[in-house]
Design a protein around this motif. Structure first.
Motif, short mmCIF file in Angstrom:
data_model
loop_
_atom_site.label_atom_id
_atom_site.label_comp_id
_atom_site.label_asym_id
_atom_site.label_seq_id
_atom_site.Cartn_x
_atom_site.Cartn_y
_atom_site.Cartn_z
N SER A 1 7.64 8.47 12.11
CA SER A 1 8.62 9.30 11.40
C SER A 1 10.06 8.83 11.64
O SER A 1 10.95 9.17 10.87
CB SER A 1 8.48 10.77 11.83
OG SER A 1 8.70 10.85 13.23
N ARG A 2 10.28 8.01 12.67
CA ARG A 2 11.65 7.53 12.92
C ARG A 2 12.17 6.65 11.79
O ARG A 2 13.37 6.53 11.59
CB ARG A 2 11.72 6.73 14.23
CG ARG A 2 11.64 7.58 15.49
CD ARG A 2 11.68 6.67 16.70
NE ARG A 2 10.69 5.60 16.55
CZ ARG A 2 10.75 4.42 17.17
NH1 ARG A 2 11.77 4.14 17.95
NH2 ARG A 2 9.81 3.51 16.99
N TRP A 3 11.26 5.96 11.08
CA TRP A 3 11.75 5.09 10.00
C TRP A 3 11.29 5.50 8.61
O TRP A 3 11.42 4.74 7.67
CB TRP A 3 11.48 3.61 10.29
CG TRP A 3 10.14 3.22 10.86
CD1 TRP A 3 9.90 2.81 12.14
CD2 TRP A 3 8.87 3.13 10.17
NE1 TRP A 3 8.56 2.49 12.30
CE2 TRP A 3 7.91 2.67 11.12
CE3 TRP A 3 8.46 3.39 8.87
CZ2 TRP A 3 6.56 2.48 10.79
CZ3 TRP A 3 7.12 3.21 8.54
CH2 TRP A 3 6.20 2.76 9.49
N ILE A 4 10.74 6.71 8.49
CA ILE A 4 10.44 7.21 7.14
C ILE A 4 11.53 8.23 6.77
O ILE A 4 11.59 9.31 7.36
CB ILE A 4 9.04 7.83 7.06
CG1 ILE A 4 7.98 6.75 7.34
CG2 ILE A 4 8.81 8.48 5.68
CD1 ILE A 4 6.58 7.25 7.44
N ALA A 5 12.39 7.85 5.83
CA ALA A 5 13.50 8.74 5.48
C ALA A 5 12.98 9.90 4.63
O ALA A 5 13.41 11.04 4.80
CB ALA A 5 14.58 7.98 4.73
N SER A 6 12.03 9.61 3.73
CA SER A 6 11.49 10.68 2.91
C SER A 6 10.19 10.25 2.25
O SER A 6 9.86 9.07 2.20
CB SER A 6 12.49 11.15 1.85
OG SER A 6 12.46 10.28 0.75
N GLU A 7 9.47 11.25 1.78
CA GLU A 7 8.21 11.02 1.10
C GLU A 7 8.41 11.55 -0.31
O GLU A 7 8.89 12.67 -0.48
CB GLU A 7 7.12 11.80 1.83
CG GLU A 7 5.75 11.39 1.45
CD GLU A 7 4.69 12.06 2.33
OE1 GLU A 7 5.03 12.55 3.43
OE2 GLU A 7 3.54 12.07 1.89
N VAL A 8 8.02 10.74 -1.33
CA VAL A 8 8.23 11.22 -2.69
C VAL A 8 6.92 11.61 -3.35
O VAL A 8 5.86 11.11 -2.99
CB VAL A 8 8.96 10.16 -3.55
CG1 VAL A 8 10.39 9.98 -3.08
CG2 VAL A 8 8.22 8.85 -3.56
N LYS A 9 7.03 12.51 -4.32
CA LYS A 9 5.85 13.03 -5.02
C LYS A 9 5.45 12.13 -6.17
O LYS A 9 4.29 12.02 -6.52
CB LYS A 9 6.19 14.40 -5.61
CG LYS A 9 5.92 15.55 -4.69
CD LYS A 9 5.74 16.78 -5.58
CE LYS A 9 6.42 17.98 -4.97
NZ LYS A 9 6.81 18.97 -5.97
N GLY A 10 6.44 11.53 -6.81
CA GLY A 10 6.12 10.73 -7.98
C GLY A 10 7.36 10.06 -8.53
O GLY A 10 8.40 10.03 -7.87
N ALA A 11 7.22 9.54 -9.75
CA ALA A 11 8.32 8.79 -10.34
C ALA A 11 8.62 9.30 -11.74
O ALA A 11 7.72 9.74 -12.46
CB ALA A 11 7.96 7.32 -10.39
#
Lengths: 63, 391
Positions: free
Chosen positions: B60-70
């Motif tokens: 989690s230290r290098w994951i800024a965010s998680e996206v749902k889609g595009a």
């Protein structure tokens, strides 16, 4: 251009963001990125490719 | 200094190579010309979830965010949503590259690789004409590193391949010139990546917005080199951001060149292998390069271990690397190159027609490849040239 002549490619060091895109397109291996410092060697043929690829317009071939 | 393999560049490709080779028992020295690994960043930081988690333990230290889609936005404003798990195969996580690159280098060090920062390779050492290490400049002093194998993981500005006789110079039509701001704005959608198409906003490229959480996003664009003029990428980015985020604050600026040449003729020479951007392994359609560089680094690390123990680091001894990456990454980026060569010719009307045709289609479970297939089904005439890629 004869080696030892003044190279007419100039870099505006206040603009350069040292990304290295110019180095990647240089056909004569005349550019080298040393951390934040772009070096231009006498091998430069002033073809201008680097000026077109520069995302911030820091390179210029002086007429 | 003597070792089995010297690696030039400590990005994701160099670090994954170093970790793999060190774990296989090789004595590895990895050089990074910068004093800080990972900084300054030159990247939009989007990666697919599944592929990433296969290669490195998520942190989690290098994951800024998680996206749902595009969301893909046509020049006329039509918006298409590609989503959830599948859209996420292209972009699922937005990374914090400064932390990510450092973590991968730390993993390599933990596996036993020696890491030298502020150390720049300046040329190849040769014996009887064959590369046998590099000369380097380390904190202002000349250094010689003898090694039967040299890895060029030196990015878009790669020199290692060119020193070894591999022509990696990029033509202007095979590089995107890019600029990006980290934008803070209350209108940023924290859960969707956005892609804007249009010849006036990003000629033969696209604008991206990759959310980094808390109303921050990497908003950037790429322009094909052959359509660019001095300073064009930054000028167009300012224009886009002023219009789309009139109250936005740019809290960071990132620029860079993204190779989009497709596979180059050769990525090995006697005593030399190239990985990642240095090998031009970036996806020419999306511009994504992190995962390909990591995968190529792992393959090259495995091949290096075999070649060193067999005592054959000639180009033919390293051929397994060439064969393996071309069968996986190479196949994929060859297709992407053909798509790119086609899409860069499209007018805004063509783009509007294509994206407009997707209205009413259910793309919630579709990835980029699936979407291209749907596009072909709906627009066979316009996309006729691509039929061999889609069927």
């Amino acid at each position: 251009m004869l080696k030892g002549c003044v190279v007419l490619l100039t870099v505006n060091r206040y603009k350069c963001c040292y990304c290295g895109a110019c180095v990647g397109v240089c056909p004569s291996l005349a550019l080298e990125l040393v951390e934040t410092w772009l070096e231009i060697s006498a091998d430069c043929t002033e073809c201008g490719l680097c000026t077109r690829i520069c995302p911030v317009g820091a390179l210029e071939v002086k007429a | 200094m003597k070792c089995d393999v010297v690696v030039v560049g400590a990005g994701p490709g160099g670090s994954m190579f170093s970790k793999t080779a060190a774990e296989a028992g090789l004595k590895v020295v990895m050089l990074e010309k910068r004093q800080e690994i990972g900084d300054p960043v030159r990247c939009a930081e989007g990666v697919g979830k599944r592929a990433l988690s296969k290669m490195v333990e998520l942190d989690s230290r290098w994951i800024a965010s998680e996206v749902k889609g595009a969301r893909i936005i046509a020049p006329d404003g039509t918006s298409i949503v590609m989503s959830e798990d599948k859209g996420g195969a292209e972009v699922g996580y937005v990374l914090e590259r400064k932390v990510f690159d450092r973590a991968l280098a730390e993993n390599a060090a933990r596996a036993g690789a020696k890491v030298l920062v502020k150390t720049r390779a300046t040329g190849l050492l040769r014996k009887d004409g064959v590369p046998c290490g590099v000369t380097a400049m380390r904190f202002g002093e000349a250094l010689r590193i003898d090694a039967p194998l040299v890895i060029g993981a030196d990015g878009v500005e790669s020199k290692v391949g060119r020193w070894a006789g591999i022509d990696t110079a990029l033509k202007l039509k095979d590089i995107e010139t890019c600029a990006q701001f980290l934008v803070q704005d209350s209108s940023i959608d924290d859960s969707y990546c956005e892609f804007y198409l249009g010849n006036s906003i990003a000629p033969a490229g696209y604008v991206w917005s990759f959310p980094k959480g808390k109303k921050l996003a990497n908003v950037g664009l790429g322009v094909l080199g052959s359509r660019s003029k001095p300073g064009e990428a930054l000028r167009l980015l300012r224009q886009f951001v002023d219009k789309r985020y009139p109250n936005g604050r740019a809290v960071e600026m990132v620029v860079g060149g993204d190779p989009c040449s497709g596979p180059i003729e050769s990525t090995v020479a006697d005593g030399v292998m190239l990985v990642g951007d240095a090998a031009r392994q970036t996806d020419p359609l999306t511009g994504g390069g992190i995962l390909n560089a990591m995968e190529a680094g792992i393959i090259a690390g495995e091949v290096a271990a075999k070649a060193i123990s067999a005592g054959d680091v000639s180009a033919s001894g390293l051929k397994e690397y060439e064969d393996r990456w071309r069968a996986t990454i190479g196949r994929h980026i060859s297709r992407s190159y053909e798509f790119k060569e086609f899409f860069v010719k499209l007018s805004d009307d063509d783009l509007n027609r294509l994206l407009g045709s997707l209205k009413g289609e259910d793309l919630t479970k579709t990835d980029l490849r699936g979407m291209l297939r749907v596009l072909f089904r709906l627009n066979p005439k316009l996309l006729w040239e691509l039929r061999h890629l889609v069927i």
